[in-house]
Design an enzyme around this catalytic site. Structure first.
Site, PDB file in Angstrom:
ATOM      1  N   TYR A 162      23.047  -2.559 -42.768  1.00  0.00           N
ATOM      2  CA  TYR A 162      21.782  -3.216 -42.411  1.00  0.00           C
ATOM      3  C   TYR A 162      20.599  -2.317 -42.732  1.00  0.00           C
ATOM      4  O   TYR A 162      19.589  -2.778 -43.282  1.00  0.00           O
ATOM      5  CB  TYR A 162      21.765  -3.586 -40.931  1.00  0.00           C
ATOM      6  CG  TYR A 162      20.428  -4.127 -40.474  1.00  0.00           C
ATOM      7  CD1 TYR A 162      19.970  -5.356 -40.922  1.00  0.00           C
ATOM      8  CD2 TYR A 162      19.613  -3.387 -39.611  1.00  0.00           C
ATOM      9  CE1 TYR A 162      18.732  -5.849 -40.515  1.00  0.00           C
ATOM     10  CE2 TYR A 162      18.372  -3.876 -39.199  1.00  0.00           C
ATOM     11  CZ  TYR A 162      17.937  -5.112 -39.652  1.00  0.00           C
ATOM     12  OH  TYR A 162      16.719  -5.585 -39.259  1.00  0.00           O
ATOM     13  N   ARG A 216      11.026 -20.228 -38.000  1.00  0.00           N
ATOM     14  CA  ARG A 216      11.028 -19.859 -36.591  1.00  0.00           C
ATOM     15  C   ARG A 216      10.667 -18.381 -36.455  1.00  0.00           C
ATOM     16  O   ARG A 216      10.566 -17.658 -37.445  1.00  0.00           O
ATOM     17  CB  ARG A 216      12.409 -20.142 -35.982  1.00  0.00           C
ATOM     18  CG  ARG A 216      13.555 -19.386 -36.607  1.00  0.00           C
ATOM     19  CD  ARG A 216      14.886 -19.669 -35.909  1.00  0.00           C
ATOM     20  NE  ARG A 216      15.328 -21.039 -36.148  1.00  0.00           N
ATOM     21  CZ  ARG A 216      16.146 -21.396 -37.124  1.00  0.00           C
ATOM     22  NH1 ARG A 216      16.614 -20.482 -37.976  1.00  0.00           N
ATOM     23  NH2 ARG A 216      16.515 -22.646 -37.291  1.00  0.00           N
TER      24      ARG A 216
END
Length: 286
Positions: free
Chosen positions: A150, A1
Site C-alpha cells: 500500500y 463518496r
C-alpha cells in the site's frame, strides 16, 4: 463518496462544473451512493455535473471521459486525483491480485488520468491545478514495515507530484499533494483501516476546505507542495478546528504517514474523560 465528493461539493458551491469519473453506477451493499446520486448532490450545491462511468485502470475509458468533459464544459482547469485502493496488509498477507489493484489504481491511475488531462490543462487560462490526495514522501521504515504494498502504491501518487510539478512548472500548471493530519471519517475507517473509528476522526469537510484553498491559489507560484490539511487552513487564517471533529470530546488519531503521536495531535483540545467530565489537554511549553 468520501473526500472526493466533499471536494466536488465545496467547489460546486462556487459554481464549478464538475466531472465525476468513477465506476460506482449501482449501489454497493455496504457503501452508500453512486456517481448519479453524487451528481445530484453537486448540482444541488450550485454546480453543474457530468457523471462518467470510468474504471481508471483502462486507458480508453479515461480518454473517453476526458473527451466528454471537454465537449460538455469546453476544457479542463482542475484535476483532483482521489481514487485509491487500500489494503493494510503485510508482504505475506497481500495477494498479488490486491497488489496489482492498489498499484493500478493509485499510481498508474493517477499517472494515466493526469497524462490525459494535461493537454487541456496546458490550454487553460483559469489557474490550472492537479491535486493528488496523497501523503508526503516520508521514508521512515515504520510506514513500510507492515503495509509495504500500500505504501508503495500511495507514494507513487506523491512521486507523480514530485516529477510533474517540475515538468510542467513553466506551463503554469500547479501539481500538489494534500493529506490529512488526522484520520478522516470515510468508508475506509468504517471497514477498519488503521484501527480508528469515526469518533476518532475529523469529517471530510476539512479536506474539502483545504483542497479549495489550494485550488484557488496562484498555480504559477504554489506548486510541488506536499500539504497537510490543517497547515493549509492555518496559513489561510483558520483557528477553529473543532468544527471538523466527527464526535466532539473524543481524541483524534493521526493519519498514516504522519509523524505525530495521539498526545501531540490532541494537545490543547477539549476532551471528555472516562467519567464524562471535560478536560483540556496541556499545551507543551516547548
Amino acid at each position: 463518496r468520501g473526500i472526493g465528493k466533499a471536494i466536488a461539493i465545496k467547489c460546486a458551491r462556487d459554481g464549478a462544473n464538475v466531472v465525476i469519473a468513477a465506476k460506482t453506477a449501482e449501489p454497493h451493499p455496504k457503501l452508500p451512493g453512486t456517481i448519479y446520486t453524487a451528481a445530484r448532490e453537486i448540482e444541488a450545491a450550485g454546480g453543474k455535473c457530468l457523471p462518467c462511468l470510468v474504471d481508471i485502470r483502462y486507458e480508453d475509458q479515461v480518454q473517453s471521459a476526458v473527451e466528454q468533459a471537454v465537449q460538455k464544459f469546453g476544457g479542463i482547469d482542475v484535476l483532483v486525483n482521489n481514487a485509491s485502493a487500500i489494503s493494510l496488509t503485510g508482504t505475506l498477507e497481500t495477494p498479488m491480485k490486491r497488489y496489482d489493484l492498489m498499484n493500478n489504481i493509485n499510481t498508474r491511475g493517477t499517472f494515466l488520468v493526469s497524462q490525459k488531462c494535461l493537454p487541456y490543462l496546458k490550454k487553460s487560462e483559469k489557474n490550472p491545478h492537479i491535486l493528488n490526495i496523497s501523503p508526503p514522501l516520508n521514508m521512515a521504515a515504520k510506514w513500510f514495515k507492515n503495509c509495504a504494498a500500500y505504501t508503495m502504491a500511495k507514494y507513487g501518487m506523491s512521486m507523480c507530484v514530485l516529477g510533474m510539478a517540475e515538468e510542467f512548472r513553466d506551463d503554469g500548471i500547479a501539481v500538489n499533494a494534500l493529506w490529512p493530519r488526522t484520520t478522516i471519517g470515510t468508508a475506509a475507517i468504517d471497514f477498519g483501516s488503521g484501527g480508528a473509528s469515526r469518533k476518532n476522526c475529523r469529517s471530510t469537510d476539512i479536506m474539502a476546505d483545504a483542497a479549495y484553498a489550494i485550488l484557488t491559489r496562484d498555480s504559477n507560484t504554489y506548486t510541488g507542495n506536499f500539504a497537510i490539511d490543517e497547515d493549509v487552513l492555518r496559513e489561510a487564517g483558520m483557528r477553529d478546528f473543532e468544527q471538523y471533529t466527527c464526535v466532539p470530546g473524543h481524541p483524534l488519531y493521526p493519519d498514516l504517514f504522519v509523524d505525530e503521536t495521539v498526545e501531540e495531535i490532541n494537545r490543547g483540545r477539549p476532551l471528555v474523560t472516562g467519567d464524562g467530565t471535560a478536560r483540556t489537554t496541556k499545551t507543551s511549553k516547548l
